[in-house]
Design an enzyme around this catalytic site. Sequence first.
Site, PDB file in Angstrom:
ATOM      1  N   SER A   1       0.845  -1.195   0.000  1.00 57.90           N
ATOM      2  CA  SER A   1       0.000   0.000   0.000  1.00 57.90           C
ATOM      3  C   SER A   1       0.885   1.251   0.000  1.00 57.90           C
ATOM      4  O   SER A   1       1.700   1.422  -0.902  1.00 57.90           O
ATOM      5  CB  SER A   1      -0.973  -0.051   1.186  1.00 57.90           C
ATOM      6  OG  SER A   1      -1.998   0.900   1.036  1.00 57.90           O
TER       7      SER A   1
ATOM      8  N   GLU B   1      -8.704  -5.660  -6.450  1.00 55.31           N
ATOM      9  CA  GLU B   1      -8.457  -4.228  -6.290  1.00 55.31           C
ATOM     10  C   GLU B   1      -8.887  -3.443  -7.527  1.00 55.31           C
ATOM     11  O   GLU B   1      -8.948  -2.213  -7.497  1.00 55.31           O
ATOM     12  CB  GLU B   1      -6.984  -3.980  -5.972  1.00 55.31           C
ATOM     13  CG  GLU B   1      -6.578  -4.525  -4.623  1.00 55.31           C
ATOM     14  CD  GLU B   1      -5.168  -4.144  -4.227  1.00 55.31           C
ATOM     15  OE1 GLU B   1      -4.982  -3.023  -3.722  1.00 55.31           O
ATOM     16  OE2 GLU B   1      -4.250  -4.967  -4.425  1.00 55.31           O
TER      17      GLU B   1
ATOM     18  N   HIS C   1      -7.272  -5.655  -1.260  1.00 57.57           N
ATOM     19  CA  HIS C   1      -6.174  -4.806  -0.813  1.00 57.57           C
ATOM     20  C   HIS C   1      -5.549  -5.291   0.493  1.00 57.57           C
ATOM     21  O   HIS C   1      -4.355  -5.076   0.715  1.00 57.57           O
ATOM     22  CB  HIS C   1      -6.669  -3.360  -0.645  1.00 57.57           C
ATOM     23  CG  HIS C   1      -5.570  -2.374  -0.431  1.00 57.57           C
ATOM     24  ND1 HIS C   1      -4.625  -2.098  -1.399  1.00 57.57           N
ATOM     25  CD2 HIS C   1      -5.247  -1.590   0.638  1.00 57.57           C
ATOM     26  CE1 HIS C   1      -3.777  -1.187  -0.941  1.00 57.57           C
ATOM     27  NE2 HIS C   1      -4.123  -0.869   0.297  1.00 57.57           N
TER      28      HIS C   1
END
Length: 280
Positions: free
Chosen positions: A156, A220, A258
Amino acid sequence: MENTSSLRPMTLARTDEWSITSNINGQEYRIHTYHPPGKAPASGFPIIYMLDGNSTFALTAEMVRIQSLRPDKTGVVPAIVVGIGYDMEAPFPPKRHYDFTMPAPEKDLPEFPFGRPLPEQGGALDFMSFVEDQLKPKIESLYQVDVSKQMIVGHSLGGLFVLQMLFARSHSFHTYIAGSPSIHWNEWYLRQQEQKWLEELHAGKHDLNIRVLIAVGELEGNVKIPMVRNAEEQADRLSALDRFGVHVDYKAFEAENHMSIVPVLINRALRYNEWAGLSV
C-alpha cells in the site's frame, strides 16, 4: 474451571525487539528482528526488510522459520527478517503516512477515508536516509548479513515507498517488492522521480542488477482508485529496462483484495530473489 494463573506473554522464536531513534527526523522506531538458527554462510544470511513491521513482521518471521526448514522443497532459504515499525500497538500507525510519502500540496492528495483529517505527509526522503545510513549499519553490526542479498517489502503506502526508494536509491537493495502500491497518493512526485532515474540510467550513471516485483490483488480493480491499472502501467514501463540490469515482474493475485493480498504477497516475496529461483 480453567486455571489461568500461569498465563504469560507469548514470544516468537529467535526474535528480538528494540528501539532506535532516527538521527535525521527524531522519530523513534520499534525494530523487530528474526535471526535463523545454525551457523551463517561465509557470506552471511540474506536479509529481508519489512515496512509496516507492526503488522508484517511476525507473519514474515514465521513464514521464513517454517519454510526454510526445507529450502530444497520450498525455495525459501534461512534469512534475517527486520520489521520496521512504531512504538504502538496499531497495525498501521498514522506515522507511516509521513515516512512513506513525499511532500505534496494537500489539494493534490486523495481524500482520507471517512472524512478523517490527513496525517502529516512528506518525510520519505528522511526515512530513506534513516533506513540506509543508520538502521542498516546497526543491523549489520548485530548480525551476519550478506549485503549482496538484501530485499525490501512494502504494501500500500509501503509499496509506494518501495518504488520511491527504487528511483531515489536503487543501489540500496537487490530486490524491491511493491505490493498494491498507492501510486495515486504521490503520483506526480513519483513520476518526476522516475523520469530523473530513467535519464540517469540512459546516461550510464547506474550499474545495476536488481529485481522488482509489482503486485496487486485481482479484486483491487473493483474500487474507484485505479490500483490495478496504476500497478500494471508502472510494471509495463519498468519492464523495458532489462538491458540496464532492472528485471521486473508483475503479478495480479487471484481473488485477493487490498488487505487479503498481504500474506500472499509476503509468501511469494520470500521466493522472489536470485537465491531462491525467482518464481512469481
